[in-house]
Design a protein around this motif. Structure first.
Motif, PDB file in Angstrom:
ATOM      1  N   ARG A   1       0.948  -1.293  -0.015  1.00 35.95           N
ATOM      2  CA  ARG A   1       0.044   0.176  -0.056  1.00 35.95           C
ATOM      3  C   ARG A   1       0.851   1.211  -0.025  1.00 35.95           C
ATOM      4  NH1 ARG A   1      -4.463   2.296  -1.892  1.00 35.95           N
ATOM      5  NH2 ARG A   1      -5.351   3.689  -0.376  1.00 35.95           N
ATOM      6  N   LEU A   2       1.856   1.305   0.828  1.00 35.76           N
ATOM      7  CA  LEU A   2       2.816   2.371   0.833  1.00 35.76           C
ATOM      8  C   LEU A   2       3.314   2.669  -0.592  1.00 35.76           C
ATOM      9  CD1 LEU A   2       4.397   4.492   2.591  1.00 35.76           C
ATOM     10  CD2 LEU A   2       6.089   2.941   2.929  1.00 35.76           C
ATOM     11  N   PHE A   3       3.669   1.661  -1.245  1.00 32.72           N
ATOM     12  CA  PHE A   3       4.397   2.021  -2.647  1.00 32.72           C
ATOM     13  C   PHE A   3       3.506   2.223  -3.639  1.00 32.72           C
ATOM     14  CE2 PHE A   3       7.864  -1.199  -0.959  1.00 32.72           C
ATOM     15  CZ  PHE A   3       8.403  -0.184  -0.185  1.00 32.72           C
ATOM     16  N   GLU A   4       2.307   1.803  -3.312  1.00 30.09           N
ATOM     17  CA  GLU A   4       1.106   2.322  -4.357  1.00 30.09           C
ATOM     18  C   GLU A   4       0.904   3.525  -4.190  1.00 30.09           C
ATOM     19  OE1 GLU A   4      -3.543   1.356  -3.979  1.00 30.09           O
ATOM     20  OE2 GLU A   4      -2.399  -0.540  -4.193  1.00 30.09           O
ATOM     21  N   LEU A   5       0.782   4.094  -2.786  1.00 31.63           N
ATOM     22  CA  LEU A   5       0.353   5.608  -2.411  1.00 31.63           C
ATOM     23  C   LEU A   5       1.634   6.659  -2.999  1.00 31.63           C
ATOM     24  CD1 LEU A   5      -1.093   5.037   1.163  1.00 31.63           C
ATOM     25  CD2 LEU A   5      -2.406   5.800  -0.999  1.00 31.63           C
ATOM     26  N   ASP A   6       2.970   6.157  -2.853  1.00 32.84           N
ATOM     27  CA  ASP A   6       3.871   6.828  -2.954  1.00 32.84           C
ATOM     28  C   ASP A   6       5.331   6.247  -3.489  1.00 32.84           C
ATOM     29  OD1 ASP A   6       5.994   8.754  -3.281  1.00 32.84           O
ATOM     30  OD2 ASP A   6       5.728   9.592  -1.147  1.00 32.84           O
TER      31      ASP A   6
END
Length: 143
Positions: free
Chosen positions: A30-35
């Motif tokens: 999720r983190l890498f999807e967001l940023d």
């Protein structure tokens, strides 16, 4: 944090511990999807990084209400993250990914009250990390 918020966070953490490896992988996805710009900051395999993350979170959760016991460690962590290129604004993406992960993992147990308690806990820890990273003495030492 209020005693009730501390209890909520600590009780919910007990439900995360058995699935911590899966929760860590959810978090990073999720983190890498967001940023996506944050991905290069993570050089270690994500399973190793996830174990470190979950270990630190477990320590922090255990120290809620006794933040003095973890302030120095959190400050050191914040300074290390700054040296890796982590900026204050990255903490917002981490918060969003972390709260989303908790919501996925806890499902209907992730009530508005629990969200608020975790938000306060995260914000408290993140502020210690950011304050340490933004300490002028540290900035001069790194420059």
């Amino acid at each position: 944090m209020t005693p009730q918020q501390i209890a909520l966070v600590q009780d919910s953490w007990k439900k995360i511990v058995p699935i911590r490896d899966m929760a860590a992988l959810l978090f990073y996805a999720r983190l890498f999807e967001l940023d996506p710009s944050l991905r290069p900051h993570f050089r270690k395999p994500l399973d190793q990084q996830g174990r470190k993350l979950m270990g630190m979170l477990g320590t922090a959760v255990g120290c809620l209400g006794r933040m003095g016991e973890i302030t120095a460690t959190a400050g050191d962590l914040g300074r290390r993250h700054a040296a890796y290129g982590v900026k204050d604004e990255h903490y917002d993406s981490v918060a969003e990914a972390f709260l989303w992960t908790l919501e996925q993992a806890l499902d209907t147990d992730f009530t508005p009250e629990l969200r608020e308690a975790w938000t306060v806990a995260y914000t408290t820890l993140a502020n210690v990390m950011k304050d340490a990273a933004n300490d002028p003495a540290f900035s001069q030492a790194v420059a």
